[in-house]
Design a protein around this motif. Structure first.
Motif, PDB file in Angstrom:
ATOM      1  N   ARG A  48     -47.263  24.926  -4.811  1.00  0.00           N
ATOM      2  CA  ARG A  48     -47.194  26.142  -4.000  1.00  0.00           C
ATOM      3  C   ARG A  48     -48.212  26.087  -2.862  1.00  0.00           C
ATOM      4  O   ARG A  48     -49.231  25.402  -2.964  1.00  0.00           O
ATOM      5  N   LYS A  49     -47.903  26.819  -1.803  1.00  0.00           N
ATOM      6  CA  LYS A  49     -48.856  27.050  -0.720  1.00  0.00           C
ATOM      7  C   LYS A  49     -49.236  28.524  -0.748  1.00  0.00           C
ATOM      8  O   LYS A  49     -48.364  29.391  -0.656  1.00  0.00           O
ATOM      9  N   ILE A  50     -50.542  28.791  -0.881  1.00  0.00           N
ATOM     10  CA  ILE A  50     -51.030  30.166  -0.994  1.00  0.00           C
ATOM     11  C   ILE A  50     -52.165  30.362  -0.003  1.00  0.00           C
ATOM     12  O   ILE A  50     -53.108  29.552   0.028  1.00  0.00           O
ATOM     13  N   VAL A  51     -52.095  31.394   0.798  1.00  0.00           N
ATOM     14  CA  VAL A  51     -53.179  31.661   1.735  1.00  0.00           C
ATOM     15  C   VAL A  51     -54.218  32.528   1.038  1.00  0.00           C
ATOM     16  O   VAL A  51     -53.899  33.546   0.420  1.00  0.00           O
ATOM     17  N   LEU A  52     -55.479  32.091   1.112  1.00  0.00           N
ATOM     18  CA  LEU A  52     -56.614  32.803   0.528  1.00  0.00           C
ATOM     19  C   LEU A  52     -57.405  33.461   1.645  1.00  0.00           C
ATOM     20  O   LEU A  52     -57.596  32.879   2.713  1.00  0.00           O
ATOM     21  N   ALA A  53     -57.889  34.662   1.396  1.00  0.00           N
ATOM     22  CA  ALA A  53     -58.692  35.384   2.382  1.00  0.00           C
ATOM     23  C   ALA A  53     -59.601  36.362   1.663  1.00  0.00           C
ATOM     24  O   ALA A  53     -59.339  36.728   0.508  1.00  0.00           O
ATOM     25  N   HIS A  54     -60.680  36.768   2.342  1.00  0.00           N
ATOM     26  CA  HIS A  54     -61.450  37.865   1.764  1.00  0.00           C
ATOM     27  C   HIS A  54     -60.635  39.147   1.867  1.00  0.00           C
ATOM     28  O   HIS A  54     -60.546  39.914   0.919  1.00  0.00           O
TER      29      HIS A  54
END
Length: 249
Positions: free
Chosen positions: A113-119
């Motif tokens: 999977r491709k998952i975008v992480l952010a605060h």
């Protein structure tokens, strides 16, 4: 080699000596819960505030760094992202903790999977005043400017920001400070992903939104507080079965 052990995600612990129960829960999480993990991701606001890596001279910061360093000693990777409270968290702390500092946002590829992480704070675009401050504080010039201040000035700024947050966190303020659908959609488009994990809002949930005709899912990590009122906290786990929200032990 492809990761087979789960990845764990936490954020918004706001650690300080003033919240010993939350600090103890953090230590248990690192010592016990994280043992099963291949990596731990801390997506911002690990500390109540962090005014520069010269804070590593304090006993509390040294204790937190040593706790995190135990992960690397057990072969568990650690990744750190800056939050709005600890936007001056730098490479010195990351190295002391045995971890790697990630940009915000960051695209993770794991378990197919491709998952975008952010605060998450960059997506709170309805809060115009905060976004103005964020642009300045996250710029190279802004960081150099803040870090050039004497330590006592930075401490004073951190306390004022902390007090402002505590005194204005009303239901109206929470609505303004939440992420906006347009900003979320923009991050999905720019990152080329259909899944997102973030913290910041203190509103843990799983949201589904159609972006350009494609279903997306957004997972919000719980914040931690075991010292005031009803205890709360938790984490996300990613493995071959997907993403799961779990309570603290």
């Amino acid at each position: 080699m492809e990761e087979t052990r789960p990845l764990l995600f936490i954020s918004d612990l706001h650690l300080s000596p003033a919240i010993p129960n939350t600090v103890a829960a953090f230590e248990r999480f690192i010592a016990r819960t994280a043992n099963e993990a291949g990596a731990v991701y801390i997506l911002g606001d690990l500390f109540e505030y962090w005014i520069g890596d010269d804070m590593l001279a304090t006993p509390f910061a040294q204790k937190v760094a040593a706790t995190l360093r135990s992960l690397a000693q057990r072969g568990i990777a650690l990744y750190l992202m800056q939050g709005n409270r600890d936007f001056l968290l730098g490479r010195r702390f990351a190295e002391a903790a045995g971890g790697t500092l990630l940009p915000d946002p960051f695209v993770l590829e794991a378990f197919g999977r491709k998952i975008v992480l952010a605060h998450g704070d960059a997506m709170c675009t309805a809060d115009v005043g905060y976004q103005r401050f964020r642009r300045i504080s996250h710029s190279r010039a802004g960081r150099c400017f803040f870090l050039s201040w004497p330590l006592r000035w930075r401490l004073g700024l951190a306390e004022r920001m902390r007090n402002r947050s505590h005194t204005t966190w009303t239901s109206e303020r929470m609505a303004i400070a939440d992420v906006t659908a347009d900003a979320v959609a923009g991050l999905f488009r720019s990152s080329g992903t259909v899944a997102m994990i973030h913290g910041h809002t203190h509103l843990p949930a799983t949201h589904r939104q159609i972006v350009d005709g494609t279903p997306t899912e957004r997972w919000v990590i719980p914040d931690w507080d075991l010292d005031h009122g009803k205890p709360r906290g938790g984490y996300l786990k990613l493995d071959s079965h997907g993403i799961e929200r779990l309570p603290l032990d």
